[in-house]
Design an enzyme around this catalytic site. Sequence first.
Site, PDB file in Angstrom:
ATOM      1  CB  SER A 159      -8.432 -20.175  91.387  1.00 56.33           C
ATOM      2  OG  SER A 159      -7.312 -20.959  91.744  1.00 56.33           O
TER       3      SER A 159
ATOM      4  CG  ASP B 221      -5.833 -20.601  88.742  1.00 54.51           C
ATOM      5  OD1 ASP B 221      -6.726 -19.749  88.689  1.00 54.51           O
ATOM      6  OD2 ASP B 221      -5.350 -21.019  89.800  1.00 54.51           O
TER       7      ASP B 221
END
Length: 389
Positions: free
Chosen positions: A65, A215
């Site tokens: 991320s 993510d």
Amino acid sequence: MSTGFRSFEQHLSPAPAPKRILSLDGGGLRGMLSLQVLRKIEALLKERVGATCLGDYFDLIAGTSTGAIIAGGLSLGMTVDQIEEHYRALGATVFKRSFWRRGFVSDKFDANKVAAALQGVFGTRTLNCTDFRTGLLVVAKRLDTGSTWVLTNNPRAKYFKPGDDRSTTIPNGEYPLWQVIRASTAAPTFFEPELISIHSPDRPDRRDTTGHFVDGGVSPHNNPSLHALMAVTMGGYEFGWQTGADKLLLVSVGTGKASPTVDISRLAALQGVAALNSLMEDCGDLVEAMLQWLSVSDTARRIDREMGLAGPVLGKTPMLTYQRYNALFDRDWFKSALERDVSDDYLRGMEVMDEPGNLDELKKIGQAIAERQVQAAHFPPVFDKDEPA
């Protein structure tokens, strides 16, 4: 270009040894904390071995991320100052709230702005581009198949190059770098998934031509440290690195550990969201516990009251030297570790991952963490060795 340090090929190959890994957690704009820790490490290594950037020293930089954004920049030889400049611009551009974007009916932020910002930083590079300074590992979650994907710039990786037995498969090496990083940052309800072409469109019989990626923090690897260790030591990933306390160093940098407490007085739906957040914290604790169990570490923390420091070392022979730097969003921790009296409201405000207005305060917290936690002794001289084994 000769830098006096390992070439890209030497960084990734089993020799020279020892090897050094840098691992960067996800956490939205709380990545500003990580950058301050990294700046301290960068200064320490510049003084000690003359490294001009962290990509000179570390052989693999892993990120999930927001950690993937930072890792991508570092792997190309950017300095921490350069990345922080990009980071602030990204925060100001991307995290603008709109009345029409609520995070449930529609995604909270415009993913096109993320894509444009990442393209502005990484350009048209692919994972097989020739200007990487060092190794890169990015964790993303492929939602349509439920699988965690670990994407690297390792030319020996199984799916990196074209293969006769999978002529319609697009090699991972041809994936755009910005798109891989965008996939790792596509937090559900914040941004829409990133679509990456997995097979060429001349195979209409295949249902999985396009992968829907979100993510990497939705996998157990918001802290990618354990998966980075798996990648460099398991045969399937084709790194083949050696293990041992004097052969492998892993430095892990967090974005702040949020409180795992769930408010059971709230509505069931809100309890559910809090429980999912707590599950992510559980995964983070498990990663830390496993790494402490397998290593020698100067920074080991108490995982819980029963487990303690997660020792003794499994099998009595450590696989690596492991250092972990992070903050705990807890009033007692702030008091004991940073000598600061803070309120619960302050901590809840700092836990938020999408507030650009927090960046300056997060920077101050990160600087305090770096000053108190990062020590030269955490980087044993044995790991300064750069010549082939």
